[in-house]
Write a protein that holds these residues in place. Structure first.
Motif, short mmCIF file in Angstrom:
data_model
loop_
_atom_site.label_atom_id
_atom_site.label_comp_id
_atom_site.label_asym_id
_atom_site.label_seq_id
_atom_site.Cartn_x
_atom_site.Cartn_y
_atom_site.Cartn_z
N ARG A 1 3.99 -4.56 4.09
CA ARG A 1 5.00 -4.52 5.13
C ARG A 1 6.03 -3.61 4.35
NH1 ARG A 1 7.50 -8.75 9.30
NH2 ARG A 1 8.65 -7.17 10.62
N TYR A 2 6.26 -3.85 3.24
CA TYR A 2 7.72 -3.15 2.72
C TYR A 2 7.38 -2.39 1.35
CZ TYR A 2 9.71 -6.53 5.58
OH TYR A 2 10.22 -7.35 6.94
N PHE A 3 6.03 -2.22 0.92
CA PHE A 3 5.84 -1.44 -0.08
C PHE A 3 4.31 -0.88 0.04
CE2 PHE A 3 8.56 -5.02 -1.78
CZ PHE A 3 9.41 -4.22 -2.70
N SER A 4 4.04 0.21 -0.63
CA SER A 4 2.87 0.68 -0.77
C SER A 4 2.72 0.97 -2.10
CB SER A 4 2.59 2.08 -0.06
OG SER A 4 3.63 2.99 -0.83
N ALA A 5 1.51 1.16 -2.52
CA ALA A 5 0.86 1.30 -3.76
C ALA A 5 -0.46 2.15 -3.82
CB ALA A 5 0.65 -0.14 -4.48
N GLU A 6 -0.19 2.76 -5.18
CA GLU A 6 -1.55 3.58 -5.56
C GLU A 6 -2.01 2.97 -6.86
OE1 GLU A 6 -0.47 7.80 -5.45
OE2 GLU A 6 0.47 7.73 -3.78
N TYR A 7 -3.23 3.02 -6.99
CA TYR A 7 -3.95 2.52 -8.15
C TYR A 7 -5.18 3.20 -8.62
CZ TYR A 7 -7.29 0.21 -5.12
OH TYR A 7 -7.98 -0.16 -3.98
N ARG A 8 -5.55 3.27 -9.83
CA ARG A 8 -6.87 3.66 -10.38
C ARG A 8 -7.17 2.84 -11.57
NH1 ARG A 8 -6.36 7.56 -14.70
NH2 ARG A 8 -8.30 8.61 -14.13
N SER A 9 -8.17 2.93 -11.95
CA SER A 9 -8.70 1.93 -13.16
C SER A 9 -8.15 2.77 -14.29
CB SER A 9 -10.08 1.55 -13.28
OG SER A 9 -11.11 2.99 -13.24
N ASN A 10 -7.88 2.07 -15.39
CA ASN A 10 -7.60 2.68 -16.64
C ASN A 10 -8.49 2.17 -17.73
OD1 ASN A 10 -6.63 0.15 -17.42
ND2 ASN A 10 -4.62 0.40 -16.98
N GLU A 11 -8.42 2.60 -18.84
CA GLU A 11 -9.50 2.57 -20.05
C GLU A 11 -8.98 1.06 -20.69
OE1 GLU A 11 -7.42 5.39 -20.10
OE2 GLU A 11 -8.88 6.31 -19.01
#
Length: 117
Positions: A31-41
């Motif tokens: 509701r109050y945050f968005s996030a972008e993510y991707r896997s890392n090594e």
């Protein structure tokens, strides 16, 4: 260092890290945050934050949001999978009390994909 610390290895610091994340990432939101993510090594989660002046003109309010995100991440860091995560608060987050924002961040962390075993 304790288990609930926020070491340098758990932070996104370099411009290239942010660029790779923005280039090829998946998105989730609460509701109050968005996030972008991707896997890392690595096997550890790393946190980056983007709190622009569009969220609030006052640095005090932007810094408060950053502190809350760091605190929530610090508590959940060991349970999170090896991802690079960029958290972006929404403008509605500025006027809310801390406990409500922390609960919303808990929901955000729970939406992150878990590795298959």
């Amino acid at each position: 260092m304790g288990a609930f610390c926020f070491p340098r290895a758990a932070r996104l610091l370099k411009k290239g890290d942010f660029a790779r994340l923005r280039q090829s990432s998946r998105r989730i939101g609460s509701r109050y945050f968005s996030a972008e993510y991707r896997s890392n090594e690595d096997t550890v989660a790393r946190l980056g934050q983007a709190v622009s002046r569009r969220v609030s003109k006052l640095a005090v309010q932007r810094n408060r949001l950053k502190r809350l995100v760091r605190e929530s991440f610090r508590r959940q860091r060991l349970q999170l999978p090896g991802l690079d995560i960029l958290v972006i608060p929404r403008t509605a987050a500025v006027s809310l009390p801390g406990p409500e924002l922390l609960a919303d961040l808990e929901l955000l962390w729970s939406k992150l994909p878990r590795p298959q075993r």
